[in-house]
Design an enzyme around this catalytic site. Sequence first.
Site, PDB file in Angstrom:
ATOM      1  N   LYS A 166       0.833  -0.661  -0.005  1.00 60.22           N
ATOM      2  CA  LYS A 166      -0.027   0.242  -0.048  1.00 60.22           C
ATOM      3  C   LYS A 166       0.990   1.095   0.074  1.00 60.22           C
ATOM      4  O   LYS A 166       1.444   1.856   1.102  1.00 60.22           O
ATOM      5  CB  LYS A 166      -1.078  -0.443   1.402  1.00 60.22           C
ATOM      6  N   GLY A 181      -4.571   5.956   3.787  1.00 57.83           N
ATOM      7  CA  GLY A 181      -4.243   5.302   5.150  1.00 57.83           C
ATOM      8  C   GLY A 181      -4.750   4.561   6.607  1.00 57.83           C
ATOM      9  O   GLY A 181      -4.712   3.576   6.272  1.00 57.83           O
ATOM     10  N   PRO A 182      -6.123   5.558   6.281  1.00 55.85           N
ATOM     11  CA  PRO A 182      -6.774   5.792   6.973  1.00 55.85           C
ATOM     12  C   PRO A 182      -8.107   4.193   6.855  1.00 55.85           C
ATOM     13  O   PRO A 182      -8.837   4.617   7.388  1.00 55.85           O
ATOM     14  CB  PRO A 182      -7.597   6.313   7.388  1.00 55.85           C
ATOM     15  N   GLU A 191       9.770   2.003  10.653  1.00 56.09           N
ATOM     16  CA  GLU A 191      10.518   3.016  10.695  1.00 56.09           C
ATOM     17  C   GLU A 191      10.355   4.250  10.567  1.00 56.09           C
ATOM     18  O   GLU A 191       9.744   4.575   9.231  1.00 56.09           O
ATOM     19  CB  GLU A 191      11.847   2.401   8.801  1.00 56.09           C
ATOM     20  N   GLY A 216      -4.771   0.955   4.577  1.00 46.86           N
ATOM     21  CA  GLY A 216      -3.651   1.189   5.244  1.00 46.86           C
ATOM     22  C   GLY A 216      -3.397   0.037   6.882  1.00 46.86           C
ATOM     23  O   GLY A 216      -3.370  -0.848   7.019  1.00 46.86           O
ATOM     24  N   GLY A 248      -4.415   3.461  -2.067  1.00 50.90           N
ATOM     25  CA  GLY A 248      -4.978   3.516  -0.967  1.00 50.90           C
ATOM     26  C   GLY A 248      -4.957   4.137  -0.433  1.00 50.90           C
ATOM     27  O   GLY A 248      -3.614   5.555   0.543  1.00 50.90           O
TER      28      GLY A 248
END
Length: 474
Positions: free
Chosen positions: A172, A205-206, A247, A209, A203
């Site tokens: 993603k 993140g909320p 990271e 992801g 897509g």
Amino acid sequence: MSMESKDLIDVGGTWTTPHGTERLTLVDPRSGEEFAEVVLADETDIDTAVAAARRAFDSGPAWPLADRLATLRRLADLIEERTELFAETMSAEMGAPAAFARMVHVGGSLGTLRTTIALAEAYPFREPLGPSTIVSEPVGVVGAITPWNFPLHQALTKIGSAVAAGCPVVLKPAENTPLTAYLLAEAAIDAGFPTGWLSVLAGRGPVAGAALAAHPDIDMVSFTGSTGVGKAIAGAAAANLTRYSLELGGKSPAVILDDLDDAGFANAVRSGLGFCLFNSGQTCAAWTRLVVPEARYDDTVALVREIAADYVPGENLGPLVSALQWDRVSAHLQRAVEDGAEVVYGDPHVARPERGFHLAPVIFGRVTPQMRLGQDEVFGPVLAIQTHTGDDDAVAIANSTAYGLSGAVFAADEERAIAVADRIRSGVVHINGLNTNQSAPFGGFKSSGIGREYGRWGIEEFLEVKSIQPPARG
């Protein structure tokens, strides 16, 4: 995938119409102009991609190591052949100057991938330990979530290590840079990735992801991005006891000790400021704090003013990635002024340009660890100068933030520099300049993350270790 084809996602190696219907318009940060549109994947699309990866991992014989590495080599060769296309796409998506995109974003990414392939070829996946046998086997299906600042490098770092270890990947990418990821997907298909071994889904993140991090059929989540989002991903993964590697952010110091002559000191300042401005300051490992001897503060100010003038927005300094990022950096500049930091170069009150999201370097002096600029990751072309009164004070200042990702120590006496480096709580510390070993591990202490990338350590993030004990006797 051509620049005109933006309505498909790659599910397991097949271009597919997504279930998601939200459309996202991409904006070129160099001009501020819209240039492309993509359809974003949703939770259903994540389910479909994870299921494809699960089938690839669970069904039939394992994809042999030699075949995996040969396919990764073909992938590297295809990306190299398409260097100009990748570079042009990244310049349009995140603003990197053309030469920087070719050399760093493409060339550096290929160097990391090829190093991983060579190390995996020699890795002891099965080895004796006395009468026992130690087996390192793939952790399973990997969900990889990558950032916009190094869109090709971070994707290849995760895909290369995961596939070398024997793990299928659902990628993603950041929503700012989906086209780079789709070019990578096309290259992977052309390289011969088997069905299910790589999916690439643009897509938010909320949505996508979060669904990937919380998915019960994901065995490992590998994330690069902000510390705040990393904490949310860790929480989502922990609900399923899913392994994760993070990271995250940094506020890294470049410490200059007091034994350098004028030429050495000037070189150290130039190196420190140069890496601060690397990728327009949009680098998690950037040395954004210059920690110099108190007696050389005035020299430092004179040098950074001279050096910073060589960085010209729109020429050798790319823009910030978006209007939102420009506004975030501007807010950091205002807070630094409010906290009493001394403006030594640039204009912290500059208005956002009418065209694009360019920002000239801004440098503050007399920044204390108590100021927000001494603590917060800015992610823009902004340097904080701090002063120390000796090695112990320099170490204390270097360690005074919640982060611990990178750093540097400059000194005429290399043994002294290494002794100071030993005391800095950071995953990477450079001595007398930026000299990167792609076989060495990269990752952070404290709020800069958990886990390591690169080299054998990067491969081991995607491995489980099994001990097979000898047959019982008698």
